[in-house]
Design a protein around this motif. Structure first.
Motif, mmCIF file in Angstrom:
data_model
loop_
_atom_site.group_PDB
_atom_site.id
_atom_site.type_symbol
_atom_site.label_atom_id
_atom_site.label_comp_id
_atom_site.label_asym_id
_atom_site.label_seq_id
_atom_site.Cartn_x
_atom_site.Cartn_y
_atom_site.Cartn_z
ATOM 1 N N LEU A 87 45.136 33.195 10.105
ATOM 2 C CA LEU A 87 46.466 32.651 9.808
ATOM 3 C C LEU A 87 47.602 33.610 10.152
ATOM 4 N N LYS A 88 47.292 34.845 10.489
ATOM 5 C CA LYS A 88 48.323 35.793 10.920
ATOM 6 C C LYS A 88 48.782 35.496 12.340
ATOM 7 N N ASP A 89 48.001 34.729 13.079
ATOM 8 C CA ASP A 89 48.315 34.404 14.467
ATOM 9 C C ASP A 89 49.502 33.435 14.514
ATOM 10 N N GLU A 90 50.591 33.853 15.163
ATOM 11 C CA GLU A 90 51.801 33.028 15.221
ATOM 12 C C GLU A 90 51.564 31.705 15.943
ATOM 13 N N GLU A 91 50.714 31.711 16.951
ATOM 14 C CA GLU A 91 50.427 30.478 17.686
ATOM 15 C C GLU A 91 49.743 29.467 16.767
ATOM 16 N N LEU A 92 48.790 29.935 15.970
ATOM 17 C CA LEU A 92 48.108 29.056 15.019
ATOM 18 C C LEU A 92 49.094 28.535 13.975
ATOM 19 N N GLN A 93 50.002 29.380 13.523
ATOM 20 C CA GLN A 93 51.020 28.946 12.563
ATOM 21 C C GLN A 93 51.854 27.808 13.144
ATOM 22 N N LYS A 94 52.226 27.941 14.411
ATOM 23 C CA LYS A 94 53.033 26.898 15.067
ATOM 24 C C LYS A 94 52.251 25.594 15.181
ATOM 25 N N ILE A 95 50.968 25.693 15.509
ATOM 26 C CA ILE A 95 50.124 24.498 15.633
ATOM 27 C C ILE A 95 50.049 23.777 14.286
ATOM 28 N N ILE A 96 49.809 24.529 13.222
ATOM 29 C CA ILE A 96 49.690 23.934 11.884
ATOM 30 C C ILE A 96 51.016 23.303 11.461
ATOM 31 N N LEU A 97 52.122 23.993 11.714
ATOM 32 C CA LEU A 97 53.441 23.461 11.378
ATOM 33 C C LEU A 97 53.710 22.169 12.144
ATOM 34 N N LYS A 98 53.324 22.139 13.418
ATOM 35 C CA LYS A 98 53.550 20.949 14.238
ATOM 36 C C LYS A 98 52.750 19.763 13.699
ATOM 37 N N ILE A 99 51.512 20.006 13.287
ATOM 38 C CA ILE A 99 50.687 18.939 12.708
ATOM 39 C C ILE A 99 51.312 18.457 11.409
ATOM 40 N N ASP A 100 51.669 19.412 10.551
ATOM 41 C CA ASP A 100 52.172 19.067 9.219
ATOM 42 C C ASP A 100 53.510 18.345 9.261
ATOM 43 N N SER A 101 54.352 18.656 10.246
ATOM 44 C CA SER A 101 55.678 18.045 10.291
ATOM 45 C C SER A 101 55.735 16.800 11.178
ATOM 46 N N SER A 102 54.633 16.431 11.783
ATOM 47 C CA SER A 102 54.613 15.298 12.697
ATOM 48 C C SER A 102 54.546 13.969 11.952
ATOM 49 N N ILE A 103 55.203 12.979 12.509
ATOM 50 C CA ILE A 103 55.107 11.627 11.966
ATOM 51 C C ILE A 103 53.702 11.096 12.208
ATOM 52 N N ASN A 104 53.119 11.475 13.350
ATOM 53 C CA ASN A 104 51.760 11.049 13.669
ATOM 54 C C ASN A 104 50.842 12.279 13.617
ATOM 55 N N ALA A 105 50.572 12.738 12.401
ATOM 56 C CA ALA A 105 49.792 13.962 12.201
ATOM 57 C C ALA A 105 48.387 13.850 12.774
ATOM 58 N N GLU A 106 47.797 12.671 12.693
ATOM 59 C CA GLU A 106 46.429 12.501 13.194
ATOM 60 C C GLU A 106 46.369 12.734 14.712
ATOM 61 N N GLU A 107 47.371 12.248 15.423
ATOM 62 C CA GLU A 107 47.427 12.447 16.881
ATOM 63 C C GLU A 107 47.616 13.940 17.210
ATOM 64 N N GLU A 108 48.502 14.609 16.459
ATOM 65 C CA GLU A 108 48.723 16.043 16.663
ATOM 66 C C GLU A 108 47.461 16.842 16.343
ATOM 67 N N LEU A 109 46.742 16.418 15.323
ATOM 68 C CA LEU A 109 45.488 17.082 14.948
ATOM 69 C C LEU A 109 44.469 16.952 16.086
ATOM 70 N N ASP A 110 44.374 15.756 16.664
ATOM 71 C CA ASP A 110 43.455 15.555 17.793
ATOM 72 C C ASP A 110 43.813 16.463 18.964
ATOM 73 N N LYS A 111 45.121 16.588 19.255
ATOM 74 C CA LYS A 111 45.566 17.472 20.345
ATOM 75 C C LYS A 111 45.193 18.925 20.036
ATOM 76 N N ALA A 112 45.424 19.334 18.786
ATOM 77 C CA ALA A 112 45.153 20.715 18.389
ATOM 78 C C ALA A 112 43.669 21.044 18.501
ATOM 79 N N MET A 113 42.816 20.070 18.215
ATOM 80 C CA MET A 113 41.368 20.293 18.270
ATOM 81 C C MET A 113 40.873 20.547 19.692
ATOM 82 N N GLU A 114 41.691 20.220 20.689
ATOM 83 C CA GLU A 114 41.313 20.472 22.077
ATOM 84 C C GLU A 114 41.401 21.965 22.418
#
Length: 140
Positions: A87-114
């Motif tokens: 969780l110290k990784d800034e890139e991972l923090q940005k990914i998590i923030l993007k998922i959490d703040s997205s209207i379509n979190a499930e779609e963002e989660l699928d993208k992140a899993m790639e």
């Protein structure tokens, strides 16, 4: 005003800084005068391409499918030094923030899993919350 000058009286050399806003001051009298008006520290915000955010999810909803972690699982994740380091990784923090703040979190989660970084993070969490499943996988 010099860099070491009291920002309250503007006459004396500053010897101290306000613990809240870091304003330089020279004496107790100047500090009291400064505190007559409440101050605050600006917190830098992480700049991410902000999308419209969804309202906070309610954790009071029924968990009919058993997706919610129990207290011992949450504690195990929170106590994991591996998770904390990831969780110290800034890139991972940005990914998590993007998922959490997205209207379509499930779609963002699928993208992140790639990506390998987020996948490693989720696999580590999974191994912590389901250690018996991980031992079955390694035995096969």
């Amino acid at each position: 005003m010099g860099p070491h000058q009291c920002q309250v009286c503007v006459h004396a050399e500053s010897k101290y800084k306000c613990p809240t806003c870091l304003l330089p001051y020279c004496s107790v009298m100047c500090f009291k005068q400064h505190k007559e008006v409440p101050c605050s520290r600006e917190v830098p915000s992480i700049q991410v391409n902000r999308q419209p955010t969804q309202p906070p999810r309610s954790f009071e909803e029924n968990d009919e499918e058993g997706w919610r972690l129990d207290e011992s699982q949450l504690e195990a994740v929170a106590e994991s030094s591996e998770i904390r380091n990831l969780l110290k990784d800034e890139e991972l923090q940005k990914i998590i923030l993007k998922i959490d703040s997205s209207i379509n979190a499930e779609e963002e989660l699928d993208k992140a899993m790639e990506g390998p970084l987020f996948r490693e993070f989720t696999e580590k969490i999974s191994s912590i919350i389901n250690p018996e499943e991980q031992s079955l996988v390694t035995q096969v």
